[in-house]
Scaffold this active site. Structure first.
Site, PDB file in Angstrom:
ATOM      1  N   PHE A 116      35.558 -16.974  -5.016  1.00  0.00           N
ATOM      2  CA  PHE A 116      34.857 -16.745  -6.292  1.00  0.00           C
ATOM      3  C   PHE A 116      33.826 -15.626  -6.227  1.00  0.00           C
ATOM      4  O   PHE A 116      33.420 -15.098  -7.254  1.00  0.00           O
ATOM      5  CB  PHE A 116      34.193 -18.052  -6.768  1.00  0.00           C
ATOM      6  CG  PHE A 116      32.800 -18.257  -6.252  1.00  0.00           C
ATOM      7  CD1 PHE A 116      32.573 -18.783  -4.981  1.00  0.00           C
ATOM      8  CD2 PHE A 116      31.703 -17.913  -7.029  1.00  0.00           C
ATOM      9  CE1 PHE A 116      31.281 -18.960  -4.505  1.00  0.00           C
ATOM     10  CE2 PHE A 116      30.401 -18.088  -6.562  1.00  0.00           C
ATOM     11  CZ  PHE A 116      30.193 -18.606  -5.295  1.00  0.00           C
ATOM     12  N   LYS A 117      33.414 -15.236  -5.022  1.00  0.00           N
ATOM     13  CA  LYS A 117      32.380 -14.207  -4.929  1.00  0.00           C
ATOM     14  C   LYS A 117      32.833 -12.872  -5.528  1.00  0.00           C
ATOM     15  O   LYS A 117      32.007 -12.080  -5.959  1.00  0.00           O
ATOM     16  CB  LYS A 117      31.925 -14.043  -3.482  1.00  0.00           C
ATOM     17  CG  LYS A 117      31.162 -15.283  -3.021  1.00  0.00           C
ATOM     18  CD  LYS A 117      30.466 -15.114  -1.688  1.00  0.00           C
ATOM     19  CE  LYS A 117      29.594 -16.319  -1.376  1.00  0.00           C
ATOM     20  NZ  LYS A 117      30.387 -17.546  -1.099  1.00  0.00           N
ATOM     21  N   ASP A 118      34.149 -12.653  -5.600  1.00  0.00           N
ATOM     22  CA  ASP A 118      34.655 -11.441  -6.255  1.00  0.00           C
ATOM     23  C   ASP A 118      34.209 -11.348  -7.711  1.00  0.00           C
ATOM     24  O   ASP A 118      34.016 -10.254  -8.237  1.00  0.00           O
ATOM     25  CB  ASP A 118      36.187 -11.431  -6.248  1.00  0.00           C
ATOM     26  CG  ASP A 118      36.765 -11.219  -4.856  1.00  0.00           C
ATOM     27  OD1 ASP A 118      36.129 -10.543  -4.033  1.00  0.00           O
ATOM     28  OD2 ASP A 118      37.878 -11.741  -4.600  1.00  0.00           O
TER      29      ASP A 118
END
Ligand SMILES: *Cc1c(COP(=O)(O)O)cnc(C)c1O
Length: 477
Positions: A116-118
């Site tokens: 999810f950090k993208d």
């Protein structure tokens, strides 16, 4: 919109001034002076924007409440450039899928590094490039990673003008897939440094370089860690996107469960709720490193030492303290900067804990702000992965499994519960193999990843060496 420090430092800042910074000068974290509160008409309009124009336009609308020092046409262009189906693998960018009765999964991990950090980092890359160009400045991002953050940062910054990334990682300690992901990047502005030590050695080297203020200034050293306000802000958007997909009208409330470590992801949910998004519960799910679960159950916030920080099978949640937590405590104390400074200042460093058990506002964490919590262990994780596979035909990554386990315990029958999917199972193959006896399928675009040529320099735990490395590579390129 101005930004203030959770510890009361007087100077108010604009968005672009804090974009490239880490902590506030007093050691606090930046927050907006007030949260914009949306009325029914505004929420209805956002729903229509999302339904008719899509995620990038929704992102533009939400960001516009907080950013008034980038011209709107430029901000919209940055959002449209960032949130494409091509990069995020889906037209909706953050689609919701159904998982059992009244439980849904918000897919946040279809981006370039499958975590999810993208969702935030990709925007950050474009914002950095934009702002650095506007200022005719350069930035050298120095970081330490044991996996997810480093790869998300590299994929966000690759090829960006004005930015170089120097990413340290513990030599030979990342998974093959993670190594291949980072080390196969051939972009000239990306430097992988494998340090002959453990993650803490990498982090100590980064800290030592950043503490050399003259070196830091001369070589424009910056970071992209999870306390960056722009990252948090970008994450607010998908809470709205999830809400619009799961609810039919703005009268309906929904709840979220978030696999948590540094409290960045769920803090974005808190901000969305403060803006008036109809969120009932915000459930913090932790693994064996249960600093946050302990706080929400007891009011005691007890930082762990590194020897009491367990290495678990949901490694991206293995934290000893939650670096974004101070933001929530600032709100919980009624935005009392003196109190926040006292709680998170030298005292916490010395005693390793504080307690709000006897403060009336501790009870507001659940009653006013909707927070609940739960924890999950290795055994829970394996069972949840197994059950999801046999009953729902869905493969969960270990972090998302922690979320699903806790969500199932705390879900209420009449309120849809959305679990945030923070990574895809392929990133954590060995745990999936342990749970299911078979491996997740490799997405086609990664089929050849592990056989690509790799670019990495190996280094001893040596601060002088990394400084020299940065110096050399700043002159060259
Ligand atoms: C970073 C990360 C988390 C924790 O998110 P926080 O914002 O630090 O709470 C959870 N799962 C995965 C896969 C991550 O990469």
């Amino acid at each position: 919109m101005f930004y203030i420090s959770t510890r009361g430092h007087a100077a108010k800042q604009k968005f672009c001034d804090i974009l490239l910074e880490g902590l506030a000068p007093d050691g606090g974290l930046y927050l907006p002076e007030t949260y914009p509160c949306l009325d029914d008409a505004q929420l209805l309009r956002l729903r229509q924007v999302f339904n008719t124009q899509g995620y990038a336009h929704l992102a533009f609308e939400i960001l516009s409440f907080y950013i008034d020092d980038i011209p709107p046409s430029d901000l919209l262009a940055l959002c449209k450039k960032t949130y494409t189906a091509e990069v995020f693998g889906h037209q909706l960018i953050a689609p919701v899928r159904s998982f059992g009765p009244a439980i849904f999964i918000l897919e946040l991990s279809n981006g370039p590094t499958l975590a999810f950090k993208d969702m935030a980092m990709q925007l950050l890359g474009n914002l950095f490039e934009y702002e650095l160009k506007r200022r005719s400045e350069e930035l050298n991002i120095l970081g330490a990673t044991s996996g997810d953050t480093g790869s998300a940062a590299e994929y966000a910054m690759r090829g960006k003008k004005g930015v170089r990334v120097f990413m340290t990682s513990p030599h030979g300690r990342m998974s093959k897939f993670q190594q291949a992901q980072m080390f196969s990047l051939q972009d000239k502005n990306i430097f992988n440094i494998a340090v002959k030590g453990v993650f803490d050695d990498c982090q100590d080297m980064v800290k030592a370089v950043s503490n050399d203020l003259e070196f830091k200034r001369t070589y424009k050293i910056g970071t992209v860690n999870s306390i960056n306000w722009a990252r948090l802000l970008a994450q607010v958007v998908y809470y709205f996107a999830a809400y619009f997909q799961v609810s039919q009208s703005n009268q309906q409330a929904i709840s979220f469960t978030v696999p948590s470590g540094n409290f960045g992801n769920i803090c974005a949910g808190h901000v969305a709720r403060m803006m008036g998004l109809p969120v009932s519960k915000l459930v913090v799910a932790t693994n064996e490193n249960d600093v946050l679960d302990e706080f929400f159950r007891t009011g005691i916030y007890k930082v762990r030492s590194s020897s009491h920080t367990f290495e678990t099978s949901s490694p991206s949640m293995d934290i000893s303290k939650a670096s974004n937590f101070e933001r929530f405590i600032f709100d919980l104390t009624g935005r009392d900067a003196a109190k926040t400074a006292q709680l998170f200042g030298p005292d916490l460093h010395a005693k390793g804990q504080f307690s709000l058990s006897n403060e009336s506002y501790f009870f507001q964490a659940s009653q006013k702000y909707g927070f609940q919590s739960g924890k999950s262990t290795h055994q829970n994780r394996l069972e949840t992965i197994r059950e999801a596979y046999t009953k729902q035909g869905q493969m969960l990554d270990p972090h998302t499994a922690d979320g699903v386990k806790v969500a199932q315990e705390l879900a209420e029958a009449d309120t849809p519960m959305v679990v945030l999917e923070t990574a895809l199972p392929i990133k954590f193959e060995s745990t999936i193999l342990e749970a299911l006896g078979c491996s997740p399928e490799m997405p086609a675009k990664f089929a050849h990843l592990e056989s690509l040529p790799q670019r990495v320099d190996i280094m001893n735990v040596d601060v002088a060496a990394i400084k020299a490395y940065i110096q050399n590579h700043c002159v060259e390129s």
